[in-house]
Scaffold this motif. Structure first.
Motif, mmCIF file in Angstrom:
data_model
loop_
_atom_site.group_PDB
_atom_site.id
_atom_site.type_symbol
_atom_site.label_atom_id
_atom_site.label_comp_id
_atom_site.label_asym_id
_atom_site.label_seq_id
_atom_site.Cartn_x
_atom_site.Cartn_y
_atom_site.Cartn_z
ATOM 1 N N THR A 1 131.496 119.975 69.644
ATOM 2 C CA THR A 1 131.722 121.259 70.300
ATOM 3 C C THR A 1 132.859 121.120 71.307
ATOM 4 O O THR A 1 133.173 120.016 71.759
ATOM 5 N N ALA A 2 133.448 122.235 71.670
ATOM 6 C CA ALA A 2 134.528 122.239 72.659
ATOM 7 C C ALA A 2 133.931 122.040 74.039
ATOM 8 O O ALA A 2 132.985 122.726 74.419
ATOM 9 N N ALA A 3 134.491 121.108 74.774
ATOM 10 C CA ALA A 3 133.967 120.806 76.107
ATOM 11 C C ALA A 3 134.645 121.625 77.198
ATOM 12 O O ALA A 3 134.346 121.451 78.369
ATOM 13 N N SER A 4 135.542 122.516 76.829
ATOM 14 C CA SER A 4 136.351 123.231 77.819
ATOM 15 C C SER A 4 135.676 124.470 78.415
ATOM 16 O O SER A 4 136.218 125.061 79.326
ATOM 17 N N SER A 5 134.531 124.853 77.883
ATOM 18 C CA SER A 5 133.883 126.050 78.424
ATOM 19 C C SER A 5 132.371 125.924 78.329
ATOM 20 O O SER A 5 131.832 125.040 77.670
ATOM 21 N N SER A 6 131.702 126.849 78.981
ATOM 22 C CA SER A 6 130.240 126.855 78.934
ATOM 23 C C SER A 6 129.712 127.337 77.591
ATOM 24 O O SER A 6 128.574 127.072 77.228
ATOM 25 N N TRP A 7 130.544 128.021 76.838
ATOM 26 C CA TRP A 7 130.165 128.539 75.523
ATOM 27 C C TRP A 7 129.978 127.403 74.522
ATOM 28 O O TRP A 7 129.091 127.448 73.678
ATOM 29 N N ARG A 8 130.849 126.403 74.594
ATOM 30 C CA ARG A 8 130.816 125.202 73.758
ATOM 31 C C ARG A 8 130.762 125.527 72.260
ATOM 32 O O ARG A 8 129.838 125.131 71.559
ATOM 33 N N PRO A 9 131.768 126.239 71.747
ATOM 34 C CA PRO A 9 131.774 126.549 70.314
ATOM 35 C C PRO A 9 132.042 125.290 69.478
ATOM 36 O O PRO A 9 132.609 124.307 69.975
ATOM 37 N N LEU A 10 131.643 125.346 68.234
ATOM 38 C CA LEU A 10 131.947 124.243 67.320
ATOM 39 C C LEU A 10 133.453 124.118 67.169
ATOM 40 O O LEU A 10 134.155 125.116 67.020
ATOM 41 N N ILE A 11 133.942 122.895 67.194
ATOM 42 C CA ILE A 11 135.390 122.687 67.160
ATOM 43 C C ILE A 11 135.867 122.205 65.791
ATOM 44 O O ILE A 11 137.051 122.254 65.491
ATOM 45 N N TYR A 12 134.956 121.771 64.928
ATOM 46 C CA TYR A 12 135.411 121.224 63.644
ATOM 47 C C TYR A 12 136.120 122.245 62.747
ATOM 48 O O TYR A 12 137.010 121.852 61.994
ATOM 49 N N PRO A 13 135.813 123.548 62.805
ATOM 50 C CA PRO A 13 136.627 124.460 61.985
ATOM 51 C C PRO A 13 138.109 124.423 62.383
ATOM 52 O O PRO A 13 138.988 124.450 61.527
ATOM 53 N N LEU A 14 138.374 124.333 63.683
ATOM 54 C CA LEU A 14 139.753 124.224 64.140
ATOM 55 C C LEU A 14 140.361 122.900 63.691
ATOM 56 O O LEU A 14 141.504 122.851 63.251
ATOM 57 N N ARG A 15 139.602 121.837 63.775
ATOM 58 C CA ARG A 15 140.112 120.528 63.339
ATOM 59 C C ARG A 15 140.375 120.494 61.836
ATOM 60 O O ARG A 15 141.241 119.764 61.384
ATOM 61 N N MET A 16 139.643 121.284 61.060
ATOM 62 C CA MET A 16 139.876 121.334 59.606
ATOM 63 C C MET A 16 141.156 122.089 59.257
ATOM 64 O O MET A 16 141.743 121.858 58.210
#
Length: 168
Positions: A124-139
């Motif tokens: 997950t993204a550590a930059s916010s409290s929302w913490r969305p999954l980051i792997y779609p961006l990495r893909m």
């Protein structure tokens, strides 16, 4: 047959460019919504920062193949412009084989490993409290580099034909 192969390879880059342009439009609407929400209603969103860097970087990466196809990339034309078409093709072939393809393959391999690790860990993204999954961006990165590689293959075929004195 070669024309069909090049057309197929370039069509994928065209679609990536169209997707990229739509992502920019969504990014604009997202940012306008955030500004209105923050300044008119004093209710900032908790997700706009994450969405904006995800959409912006995805659009930039997916647009790379379209940029290469349409020769809109940055190029230092001090000497290149003065070369004949055949010498331009030769220079493009040499530089593609020495720089472009090795760097794209290395970037693809590394980004695919990072994307798969991110997916397996459900990063997950550590930059916010929302913490969305980051792997779609990495893909998006290996997908975009794969599309850029395919556009490079189409350009390489076109340059080889140019070097041989033929036009596609």
């Amino acid at each position: 047959m070669i024309k069909k192969i090049i057309h197929f390879l370039e069509t994928m880059g065209e679609w990536a460019g169209k997707i990229s342009s739509w992502l920019i439009l969504v990014l604009i609407f997202t940012l306008v919504y955030e500004v209105i929400s923050r300044h008119l209603f004093n209710k900032p969103t908790f997700w706009s920062y994450d969405i904006s860097y995800m959409l912006g970087s995805s659009a930039a990466f997916l647009g790379m193949a379209w940029v290469l196809k349409n020769r809109q990339h940055v190029r230092v034309d001090l000497f290149y412009e003065k070369l004949s078409n055949r010498n331009q093709a030769l220079l493009d072939i040499v530089l593609s084989l020495c720089l472009f393809f090795p760097l794209i393959i290395l970037g693809f391999s590394n980004s695919l490993d990072a994307a798969m690790n991110s997916y397996l860990r459900a990063e997950t993204a550590a930059s916010s409290s929302w913490r969305p999954l980051i792997y779609p961006l990495r893909m998006v990165i290996p997908i975009a580099l794969g599309l850029l590689f395919l556009q490079g293959v189409a350009d390489m075929i076109r340059n080889i034909y140019q070097l041989l004195g033929r036009r596609i």
